[in-house]
Design a protein around this motif. Structure first.
Motif, PDB file in Angstrom:
ATOM      1  N   TRP A   3       0.778  -1.182  -0.122  1.00 49.27           N
ATOM      2  CA  TRP A   3      -0.066   0.016  -0.022  1.00 49.27           C
ATOM      3  C   TRP A   3       0.996   1.285  -0.200  1.00 49.27           C
ATOM      4  N   ASP A   7      -2.893   4.937  -1.576  1.00 51.51           N
ATOM      5  CA  ASP A   7      -3.680   3.811  -2.070  1.00 51.51           C
ATOM      6  C   ASP A   7      -3.257   2.616  -0.742  1.00 51.51           C
ATOM      7  N   ALA A  10      -9.368   0.779   2.928  1.00 48.11           N
ATOM      8  CA  ALA A  10     -10.520   1.542   3.723  1.00 48.11           C
ATOM      9  C   ALA A  10     -10.636   1.737   5.173  1.00 48.11           C
ATOM     10  N   SER A  11      -9.998   0.503   5.534  1.00 49.06           N
ATOM     11  CA  SER A  11     -10.158   0.555   7.111  1.00 49.06           C
ATOM     12  C   SER A  11      -9.295   1.799   7.849  1.00 49.06           C
ATOM     13  N   LYS A  13      -8.672   4.733   6.490  1.00 48.48           N
ATOM     14  CA  LYS A  13      -9.218   6.047   6.108  1.00 48.48           C
ATOM     15  C   LYS A  13      -9.414   7.183   7.001  1.00 48.48           C
ATOM     16  N   ASN A  14     -10.028   6.707   8.155  1.00 53.30           N
ATOM     17  CA  ASN A  14     -10.227   7.751   9.457  1.00 53.30           C
ATOM     18  C   ASN A  14      -9.266   7.893  10.242  1.00 53.30           C
ATOM     19  N   ARG A  20      -1.791   6.904  10.200  1.00 56.90           N
ATOM     20  CA  ARG A  20      -2.104   6.195   8.959  1.00 56.90           C
ATOM     21  C   ARG A  20      -0.768   5.832   8.232  1.00 56.90           C
TER      22      ARG A  20
END
Length: 122
Positions: A3, A7, A10-11, A13-14, A20
């Protein structure tokens, strides 16, 4: 699959950007070591949070495991159940709150005793 900062699953994302990015770095290393994607994401997220907060991995671990009466929540080195519920779902809803209140981490096991998930609780 590796990754990148643009890219990623989704987990993630927040999560705050710094957490992140650290999680992506850790997850990629775990994938290279042969970890399954879901497991790599869970571990990476936990470690990235710890890194961000400057905490050490010595937070108390609590385990959700099978019990004669259904499912139990126990401290990692505990002898007695903290909570017992007839179903795993009922226990998980209570266990997450308990572990959050006690600033721990939650390790969820499958019926066979193997680890299903490792959750970082704030």
């Amino acid at each position: 699959m590796s990754w990148t900062k643009n890219d990623y699953p989704a987990s993630l994302k927040n999560l705050p950007r710094d957490v992140r990015n650290k999680a992506i770095e850790i997850a990629n290393a775990l994938l290279d070591e042969g970890y399954e994607e879901g497991r790599a994401i869970a571990i990476a997220t936990d470690r990235a949070h710890q890194s961000e907060e400057g905490s050490t991995p010595d937070k108390t671990e609590y385990h959700v495991t099978p019990h004669d009466d259904g499912w139990q929540l126990k401290k990692a080195d505990g002898k007695r159940a903290i909570l017992v519920e007839s179903t795993k779902d009922k226990l998980l809803s209570k266990a997450k709150d308990y572990v959050t209140d006690h600033s721990g981490t939650l390790v969820v096991h499958k019926q066979d005793g193997s680890v299903e998930d490792h959750l970082y609780q704030r």
